[in-house]
Design a protein around this motif. Structure first.
Motif, PDB file in Angstrom:
ATOM      1  N   PRO A  57     -14.285   2.827  13.987  1.00  0.00           N
ATOM      2  CA  PRO A  57     -13.298   2.558  12.932  1.00  0.00           C
ATOM      3  C   PRO A  57     -11.982   3.284  13.185  1.00  0.00           C
ATOM      4  CG  PRO A  57     -14.950   4.117  12.163  1.00  0.00           C
ATOM      5  CD  PRO A  57     -15.410   3.638  13.506  1.00  0.00           C
ATOM      6  N   SER A  58     -10.926   2.753  12.605  1.00  0.00           N
ATOM      7  CA  SER A  58      -9.607   3.381  12.654  1.00  0.00           C
ATOM      8  C   SER A  58      -9.086   3.476  11.228  1.00  0.00           C
ATOM      9  CB  SER A  58      -8.651   2.562  13.524  1.00  0.00           C
ATOM     10  OG  SER A  58      -7.357   3.107  13.510  1.00  0.00           O
ATOM     11  N   TRP A  59      -8.998   4.685  10.702  1.00  0.00           N
ATOM     12  CA  TRP A  59      -8.622   4.873   9.300  1.00  0.00           C
ATOM     13  C   TRP A  59      -7.106   5.030   9.178  1.00  0.00           C
ATOM     14  CZ3 TRP A  59     -12.442   3.717   6.122  1.00  0.00           C
ATOM     15  CH2 TRP A  59     -13.744   3.817   6.603  1.00  0.00           C
ATOM     16  N   GLU A  60      -6.412   3.966   9.547  1.00  0.00           N
ATOM     17  CA  GLU A  60      -4.956   3.953   9.451  1.00  0.00           C
ATOM     18  C   GLU A  60      -4.496   2.538   9.160  1.00  0.00           C
ATOM     19  OE1 GLU A  60      -3.878   3.184  14.166  1.00  0.00           O
ATOM     20  OE2 GLU A  60      -3.570   5.176  13.295  1.00  0.00           O
ATOM     21  N   ASN A  61      -3.238   2.392   8.797  1.00  0.00           N
ATOM     22  CA  ASN A  61      -2.643   1.086   8.562  1.00  0.00           C
ATOM     23  C   ASN A  61      -1.591   0.815   9.629  1.00  0.00           C
ATOM     24  OD1 ASN A  61      -4.026   0.350   6.142  1.00  0.00           O
ATOM     25  ND2 ASN A  61      -2.768   1.826   5.029  1.00  0.00           N
ATOM     26  N   SER A  62      -1.790  -0.237  10.385  1.00  0.00           N
ATOM     27  CA  SER A  62      -0.824  -0.567  11.430  1.00  0.00           C
ATOM     28  C   SER A  62      -1.025  -2.004  11.886  1.00  0.00           C
ATOM     29  CB  SER A  62      -0.962   0.382  12.629  1.00  0.00           C
ATOM     30  OG  SER A  62      -2.216   0.202  13.263  1.00  0.00           O
TER      31      SER A  62
ATOM     32  N   GLU B 126     -10.611  -2.198   7.973  1.00  0.00           N
ATOM     33  CA  GLU B 126     -10.772  -3.469   8.669  1.00  0.00           C
ATOM     34  C   GLU B 126      -9.890  -3.456   9.909  1.00  0.00           C
ATOM     35  OE1 GLU B 126     -10.736  -8.306   7.931  1.00  0.00           O
ATOM     36  OE2 GLU B 126      -9.705  -6.983   6.520  1.00  0.00           O
ATOM     37  N   LYS B 127     -10.469  -3.923  11.016  1.00  0.00           N
ATOM     38  CA  LYS B 127      -9.742  -4.001  12.277  1.00  0.00           C
ATOM     39  C   LYS B 127      -9.892  -5.425  12.814  1.00  0.00           C
ATOM     40  CE  LYS B 127     -11.082  -1.107  15.454  1.00  0.00           C
ATOM     41  NZ  LYS B 127     -11.215   0.102  16.294  1.00  0.00           N
ATOM     42  N   LEU B 128      -8.792  -6.151  12.854  1.00  0.00           N
ATOM     43  CA  LEU B 128      -8.789  -7.539  13.309  1.00  0.00           C
ATOM     44  C   LEU B 128      -8.051  -7.622  14.641  1.00  0.00           C
ATOM     45  CD1 LEU B 128      -9.327 -10.583  12.719  1.00  0.00           C
ATOM     46  CD2 LEU B 128      -7.073 -10.625  11.606  1.00  0.00           C
ATOM     47  N   LYS B 129      -8.696  -8.248  15.638  1.00  0.00           N
ATOM     48  CA  LYS B 129      -8.090  -8.387  16.962  1.00  0.00           C
ATOM     49  C   LYS B 129      -8.128  -9.856  17.384  1.00  0.00           C
ATOM     50  CE  LYS B 129      -9.739  -3.829  18.463  1.00  0.00           C
ATOM     51  NZ  LYS B 129     -10.603  -3.109  19.437  1.00  0.00           N
ATOM     52  N   PHE B 130      -7.025 -10.288  17.981  1.00  0.00           N
ATOM     53  CA  PHE B 130      -6.922 -11.663  18.461  1.00  0.00           C
ATOM     54  C   PHE B 130      -6.198 -11.660  19.799  1.00  0.00           C
ATOM     55  CE2 PHE B 130      -4.090 -15.285  19.059  1.00  0.00           C
ATOM     56  CZ  PHE B 130      -4.983 -16.346  19.047  1.00  0.00           C
ATOM     57  N   TYR B 131      -6.646 -12.521  20.724  1.00  0.00           N
ATOM     58  CA  TYR B 131      -5.910 -12.638  21.983  1.00  0.00           C
ATOM     59  C   TYR B 131      -5.993 -14.065  22.512  1.00  0.00           C
ATOM     60  CZ  TYR B 131      -9.760 -13.116  25.375  1.00  0.00           C
ATOM     61  OH  TYR B 131     -10.805 -13.596  26.123  1.00  0.00           O
ATOM     62  N   TYR B 132      -4.972 -14.427  23.254  1.00  0.00           N
ATOM     63  CA  TYR B 132      -4.951 -15.699  23.976  1.00  0.00           C
ATOM     64  C   TYR B 132      -4.309 -15.441  25.331  1.00  0.00           C
ATOM     65  CZ  TYR B 132      -3.710 -20.336  25.589  1.00  0.00           C
ATOM     66  OH  TYR B 132      -3.575 -21.461  26.351  1.00  0.00           O
ATOM     67  N   LYS B 133      -4.947 -15.911  26.390  1.00  0.00           N
ATOM     68  CA  LYS B 133      -4.428 -15.694  27.745  1.00  0.00           C
ATOM     69  C   LYS B 133      -4.595 -16.974  28.547  1.00  0.00           C
ATOM     70  CE  LYS B 133      -4.443 -12.286  31.466  1.00  0.00           C
ATOM     71  NZ  LYS B 133      -4.982 -10.967  31.906  1.00  0.00           N
ATOM     72  N   SER B 134      -3.558 -17.310  29.319  1.00  0.00           N
ATOM     73  CA  SER B 134      -3.619 -18.496  30.167  1.00  0.00           C
ATOM     74  C   SER B 134      -2.931 -18.207  31.488  1.00  0.00           C
ATOM     75  CB  SER B 134      -2.945 -19.689  29.481  1.00  0.00           C
ATOM     76  OG  SER B 134      -1.551 -19.467  29.352  1.00  0.00           O
ATOM     77  N   SER B 135      -3.318 -18.951  32.513  1.00  0.00           N
ATOM     78  CA  SER B 135      -2.723 -18.747  33.833  1.00  0.00           C
ATOM     79  C   SER B 135      -2.926 -19.990  34.688  1.00  0.00           C
ATOM     80  CB  SER B 135      -3.354 -17.533  34.525  1.00  0.00           C
ATOM     81  OG  SER B 135      -2.839 -17.368  35.837  1.00  0.00           O
ATOM     82  N   LEU B 136      -1.894 -20.341  35.474  1.00  0.00           N
ATOM     83  CA  LEU B 136      -2.072 -21.359  36.507  1.00  0.00           C
ATOM     84  C   LEU B 136      -2.841 -20.780  37.686  1.00  0.00           C
ATOM     85  CD1 LEU B 136       1.366 -23.235  36.615  1.00  0.00           C
ATOM     86  CD2 LEU B 136      -0.725 -23.860  35.408  1.00  0.00           C
ATOM     87  N   ASN B 137      -2.730 -19.457  37.874  1.00  0.00           N
ATOM     88  CA  ASN B 137      -3.515 -18.744  38.887  1.00  0.00           C
ATOM     89  C   ASN B 137      -3.316 -19.341  40.287  1.00  0.00           C
ATOM     90  OD1 ASN B 137      -5.335 -16.699  39.599  1.00  0.00           O
ATOM     91  ND2 ASN B 137      -7.098 -18.055  39.434  1.00  0.00           N
TER      92      ASN B 137
ATOM     93  N   GLN C  56       0.827  -1.191   0.000  1.00  0.00           N
ATOM     94  CA  GLN C  56       0.000   0.000   0.000  1.00  0.00           C
ATOM     95  C   GLN C  56       0.868   1.251   0.000  1.00  0.00           C
ATOM     96  OE1 GLN C  56      -3.482  -0.310  -0.047  1.00  0.00           O
ATOM     97  NE2 GLN C  56      -2.912  -2.424  -0.359  1.00  0.00           N
ATOM     98  N   ASP C  57       0.501   2.210  -0.795  1.00  0.00           N
ATOM     99  CA  ASP C  57       1.120   3.523  -0.706  1.00  0.00           C
ATOM    100  C   ASP C  57       0.425   4.322   0.365  1.00  0.00           C
ATOM    101  OD1 ASP C  57       1.433   3.576  -4.280  1.00  0.00           O
ATOM    102  OD2 ASP C  57       2.928   3.034  -2.759  1.00  0.00           O
ATOM    103  N   THR C  58       1.132   5.324   0.870  1.00  0.00           N
ATOM    104  CA  THR C  58       0.501   6.201   1.856  1.00  0.00           C
ATOM    105  C   THR C  58      -0.629   6.963   1.192  1.00  0.00           C
ATOM    106  OG1 THR C  58       2.583   6.437   3.029  1.00  0.00           O
ATOM    107  CG2 THR C  58       0.880   8.089   3.467  1.00  0.00           C
ATOM    108  N   LEU C  59      -1.788   6.909   1.794  1.00  0.00           N
ATOM    109  CA  LEU C  59      -2.966   7.552   1.215  1.00  0.00           C
ATOM    110  C   LEU C  59      -3.301   8.812   1.986  1.00  0.00           C
ATOM    111  CD1 LEU C  59      -5.184   4.406   0.680  1.00  0.00           C
ATOM    112  CD2 LEU C  59      -3.959   5.685  -1.071  1.00  0.00           C
ATOM    113  N   LYS C  60      -3.379   9.911   1.310  1.00  0.00           N
ATOM    114  CA  LYS C  60      -3.782  11.155   1.939  1.00  0.00           C
ATOM    115  C   LYS C  60      -5.263  11.381   1.642  1.00  0.00           C
ATOM    116  CE  LYS C  60       0.765  13.338   1.798  1.00  0.00           C
ATOM    117  NZ  LYS C  60       1.552  14.524   1.377  1.00  0.00           N
TER     118      LYS C  60
END
Length: 643
Positions: free
Chosen positions: A159-164, A192-203, A32-36
């Motif tokens: 929405p977030s209109w950025e690329n990161s 598009e905003k994609l989020k993923f998480y995984y968390k574990s603990s013996l606690n 992607q080119d930087t879009l103004k």
């Protein structure tokens, strides 16, 4: 699901997923080119929210807590009492002295409350998946939904209109590990905003067990948990006034349930629970020259498997499934300069199935409900505004119910950022499916709970140069009729009955102060609430269980160049745990102190952030639920890399 998490955990596929996500997103971004984007003027109706009695959690707090669960974050809000069964275990919240089942929880205006229990397990909602969080505590929550007799909590995505691309790795006490990935991909039309998480603990934290004699220091057993979640947000700009949004959210967890402190030595059982949730939501939003039109449709599915084995023999195994279809149509329009009209219609279809695997007991139930909301707001003088509204609810179980609202605002100045608000409203909550159909003990003859609410508060705002103050103080009085409570019956099991009328009243204070001293930015956020909540059917008027009369929390943020510090204090007074006034027992009051440090920098196009901190700094031993210990002093460190 157990096999999936086992493989995921043992073979460390989480790191592979992170790597693949980075490669794919990096490849996309490199192409992607930087879009103004040219400046676009959006004309629409902006609702006056400054005088509405809701508290939006400051973005600073959300960013600082984004790797925790929602229940941990909500302790920073006024008039909330969190009931947490331990790290990773079930967590609910009550508002203004009402029950956890009186708290309505919405995600992008779609309900997250279980049709079966009527509650929401907040431990299953990571802050990482939300952008805005707000608390609504008076009749104006009727604009969003009915049923929140104590209040309403709303989570929103934007929405977030950025690329990161950002990747975060968390390491914390008690063998706790977390992995978080967020990808933002956008151009002039699509985001598009994609989020993923995984968390574990013996606690497996250490605590002092005062329930046995002599008191002993013990490690929590049978307490580990795993959580995994994925959310995808897609936004499409049709043009400057029309937007289409699609949200998909899946999360799953497996958690062991530790024995209570009184049973820790004799407990020889395996108790665990798995949760699976899938939600889908489609939204169309149209900006009008003087208003707004919005259409939402969505569905959700949830499944809970509970398992208990005593002495290696399976003694209890239940499966709970629930489905829901949701639709909402909203319209807002501003007539002239002084008259506003707001309309919406909410339709829900819910179905639940409860199955006991061992003895074969089961029940299924369904429910249809639809409601119409009408709000007219009129400026009658330069500094006076009046709102009259009602939500008319129909359900196949209880017919038609009425939820009216009258609200009066008086502004102290022309900017309308200082003023006084008084309101009166009525709200309805119908019994949950468990209340009506659970075997044994359900009661199909239950009445709907009815709450009469009144509020009086003043809000003050001062902004000059870099000095900003927002202050709110108010009082409330709520009277809930036909309160539903489960109590022992003459047949040896518990049953649901309308037995109480409950009075809840109190005082609320909130302060948000920010200013600069040269290059140092300072932000102080403080809340205090006093709540008296008791049954009107008893003479002694004892406080309802688990509701503290006094709650105080305060957080101080300091930022200097690339460094940031935060220090938080949270305290609650003693809480009753007795159902009878003849044998009063309490959970002791507590004060928690948390400290955090953050450093961020940038190397070329790569930004990184290191955050570390100490929770429960002074190692306070406390409980939020009787005989369920909470963790003492604990540490964490989180590394985030963004490209």
């Amino acid at each position: 699901m157990e096999l999936l998490i086992s493989i995921y955990y043992n073979f460390n596929l989480k790191n592979l997923l992170l790597f693949v996500s980075l490669c794919l997103c990096g490849k996309y971004l490199s192409a992607q080119d930087t879009l103004k984007i040219k400046e676009v003027n959006i004309f629409g109706y902006k609702k006056d929210t400054i005088a509405h009695n809701f508290n939006r959690i400051d973005s600073v707090i959300i960013q600082n807590s984004k790797f925790t669960s929602i229940d941990d974050l909500l302790k920073n809000m006024p008039s909330l009492s969190v009931r947490n069964y331990g790290n990773g275990s079930m967590a609910t919240v009550s508002i203004r002295g009402a029950g956890a089942f009186h708290t309505k929880v919405l995600w992008n205006e779609m309900s997250l409350n279980s049709p079966m229990s009527g509650q929401t397990d907040l431990s299953q909602i990571p802050v990482f998946f939300t952008d805005n969080i707000s608390l609504h505590t008076d009749g104006q929550s009727l604009n969003l939904s009915e049923g929140g007799l104590g209040g309403l909590i709303s989570f929103e995505n934007t929405p977030s209109w950025e690329n990161s691309v950002s990747v975060s790795q968390e390491i914390a006490s008690f063998n706790t590990y977390g992995n978080y990935v967020k990808c933002n991909l956008s151009n002039t039309k699509l985001s598009e905003k994609l989020k993923f998480y995984y968390k574990s603990s013996l606690n497996n934290f250490t605590y002092n067990n005062y329930a046995i004699l002599p008191a002993q220091q013990m490690k929590l057993q049978n307490s580990k948990f795993h959580q995994i979640g994925l959310m995808n947000e897609l936004y499409y700009k049709i043009n400057s006034a029309n937007m289409l949004s699609l949200f998909v959210w899946y999360n799953s967890s497996i958690r062991e349930i530790p024995p209570i402190m009184t049973n820790v030595e004799s407990a020889k059982y395996d108790e665990n629970q798995s949760d699976n949730n899938f939600r889908f939501l489609l939204n169309y939003d149209k900006k009008l020259s003087k208003g707004n039109f919005d259409y939402k449709i969505g569905s959700s599915f949830s499944e809970i498997d509970y398992y208990l084995a005593q002495n290696n023999n399976t003694s209890y195994n239940t499966n709970i499934k629930s489905y829901e279809i949701f639709e909402k149509i909203s319209f807002e329009y501003k007539f002239f300069q002084t008259l506003n009209l707001s309309l919406n219609n909410i339709t829900n279809y819910k179905k639940g199935l409860y199955t006991e695997i061992i003895n074969g007991n089961n029940f299924s139930a369904s429910k249809f409900e639809s409601s119409v909301y009408i709000n007219i707001s009129k400026d009658i003088l330069k500094k006076v505004n009046i709102e009259i509204a009602t939500r008319e609810l129909y359900s196949n179980n209880y017919g038609i119910s009425h939820c009216p609202l009258v609200l009066l605002k008086y502004y102290f100045n022309k900017k309308k950022n200082n003023g006084l608000v008084i309101s009166a409203s009525n709200n309805i909550k119908e019994p949950s499916m468990n209340d009506m159909y659970f075997i044994p003990g359900g009661n199909i003859n239950l009445k709907a709970e009815n709450s009469k609410n009144s509020d009086l508060f003043t809000f003050l705002t001062y902004n000059k140069n870099n000095f900003n103050v927002n202050y709110k103080i108010g009082c409330f009085y709520n009277y809930i009729q036909n309160w539903i409570m489960w109590k022992p019956s003459a047949y040896g099991f518990w049953t649901a009955e309308n037995i109480n009328n409950v009075v809840s009243n109190g005082l609320e204070n909130s302060l948000n102060l920010s200013f600069n001293i040269k290059t140092i930015k300072i932000n102080l956020i403080s809340n205090y609430s006093y709540i008296s909540s008791y049954s009107n059917n008893t003479k002694d008027k004892n406080q309802l269980i688990y509701i503290p009369k006094n709650t105080f929390n305060s957080t101080l943020y300091l930022k200097f160049k690339n460094f940031a510090l935060n220090y938080s204090i949270h305290s609650e007074s003693k809480r009753s745990i007795s159902l009878s006034s003849e044998d009063e027992k309490y959970l002791e009051s507590f004060v928690l102190n948390d400290f955090g440090f953050k450093f961020n920098s940038k190397i070329r196009t790569v930004a990184y952030e290191i955050k570390t901190g100490i929770n429960n700094l002074f190692n306070y031993q406390y409980q939020l639920v009787v005989w369920r210990p909470m963790s003492g002093r604990n540490f964490f460190i989180i590394l985030t890399i963004t490209i």
